[in-house]
Design a protein around this motif. Sequence first.
Motif, PDB file in Angstrom:
ATOM      1  N   SER A   1       0.882  -1.279  -0.104  1.00  0.00           N
ATOM      2  CA  SER A   1       0.132  -0.232  -0.048  1.00  0.00           C
ATOM      3  C   SER A   1       0.888   1.345   0.047  1.00  0.00           C
ATOM      4  O   SER A   1       0.366   2.320  -0.450  1.00  0.00           O
ATOM      5  N   GLN A   2       2.146   1.279   0.518  1.00  0.00           N
ATOM      6  CA  GLN A   2       3.182   2.267   0.327  1.00  0.00           C
ATOM      7  C   GLN A   2       3.354   2.655  -0.966  1.00  0.00           C
ATOM      8  O   GLN A   2       3.453   3.779  -1.163  1.00  0.00           O
ATOM      9  N   ALA A   3       3.166   1.683  -1.824  1.00  0.00           N
ATOM     10  CA  ALA A   3       3.407   2.061  -3.342  1.00  0.00           C
ATOM     11  C   ALA A   3       2.329   2.703  -4.093  1.00  0.00           C
ATOM     12  O   ALA A   3       2.489   3.194  -5.277  1.00  0.00           O
ATOM     13  N   LEU A   4       1.212   2.792  -3.431  1.00  0.00           N
ATOM     14  CA  LEU A   4       0.331   3.542  -4.072  1.00  0.00           C
ATOM     15  C   LEU A   4       0.475   5.052  -3.801  1.00  0.00           C
ATOM     16  O   LEU A   4       1.252   5.461  -3.097  1.00  0.00           O
ATOM     17  N   ASP A   5      -0.234   5.908  -4.739  1.00  0.00           N
ATOM     18  CA  ASP A   5      -0.145   7.431  -4.569  1.00  0.00           C
ATOM     19  C   ASP A   5      -0.559   7.994  -3.464  1.00  0.00           C
ATOM     20  O   ASP A   5      -1.233   7.449  -2.607  1.00  0.00           O
ATOM     21  N   SER A   6       0.023   9.294  -3.056  1.00  0.00           N
ATOM     22  CA  SER A   6      -0.301  10.008  -1.803  1.00  0.00           C
ATOM     23  C   SER A   6      -1.806  10.140  -1.648  1.00  0.00           C
ATOM     24  O   SER A   6      -2.359  10.275  -0.408  1.00  0.00           O
ATOM     25  N   ALA A   7      -2.539  10.424  -2.801  1.00  0.00           N
ATOM     26  CA  ALA A   7      -4.028  10.683  -2.575  1.00  0.00           C
ATOM     27  C   ALA A   7      -4.671   9.417  -2.375  1.00  0.00           C
ATOM     28  O   ALA A   7      -5.660   9.680  -1.424  1.00  0.00           O
ATOM     29  N   GLN A   8      -4.273   8.346  -3.045  1.00  0.00           N
ATOM     30  CA  GLN A   8      -4.947   7.053  -2.568  1.00  0.00           C
ATOM     31  C   GLN A   8      -4.575   6.690  -1.098  1.00  0.00           C
ATOM     32  O   GLN A   8      -5.675   6.410  -0.396  1.00  0.00           O
ATOM     33  N   ARG A   9      -3.283   6.956  -0.561  1.00  0.00           N
ATOM     34  CA  ARG A   9      -3.107   6.649   0.703  1.00  0.00           C
ATOM     35  C   ARG A   9      -3.945   7.572   1.697  1.00  0.00           C
ATOM     36  O   ARG A   9      -4.708   6.978   2.846  1.00  0.00           O
TER      37      ARG A   9
END
Length: 239
Positions: free
Chosen positions: A90-98
Amino acid sequence: MPAAEFGLRLMPAGVVVSCEHAAHALPLAFRDLVPEAVRTSHRGWDAGALGLAEALADTLDAPLYAGAYSRLLVDLNRSTHHRQLFSSASQALDSAQRAAIVARYYQPFRRAVRDAVAARLPCLHLSVHSFTPCLEGVSRPTDIGLLYDPRRPLERQLATALAQQLRATGNWTVHRNQPYRGCADGHTTALRRQLPATAYAGLEIEINQRWVDTPEWPHLQRAVCTALRATPWPDGAGI
């Protein structure tokens, strides 16, 4: 296990039960985040924890707040600043997704538990977990771990009394602040910063997964429920 099986004896304080790592599911939008074999392993959830949490909530007539998704999406037992709040996937998701994950899946859970505890002070908060019996080749002998902050007298007294009760219920290996430190980052640690030490006691109950779904598993659940039912709230503590 229904409360009637154990009887019902409440402490002279409120009780709230939470189970942060209760599930290994993922929301539909993130179903391909990690392989199923990883998601259903000890990395993705705490096997057996929800069953024990349900038995405790039923026995103690307490509300239960259980996480609905795998900690590989977001870890409900970590603070938002902690480096393990998100898994490597999940860290690989972009900042908006996180940020959206935190807003939708993390914050509502943490607010609900905090509000339930604050409404029941003086309150015992039981955060229920389980752990893998062998980690990185090292065997873990603990059957039942009680995690607490030894600097907080109320938690120290409750953990000591509960450990004594647990040892009296069977041949369980009970350790305090094993296999983890009770004052490390976690849900109870965060609530300690918000609530008074004389009225809030946060105990994490950690169960060795080697017992889950074995013939001894019902006996272990019974032992924890019985011990908690028999553990008194310390005299003069926030009453």
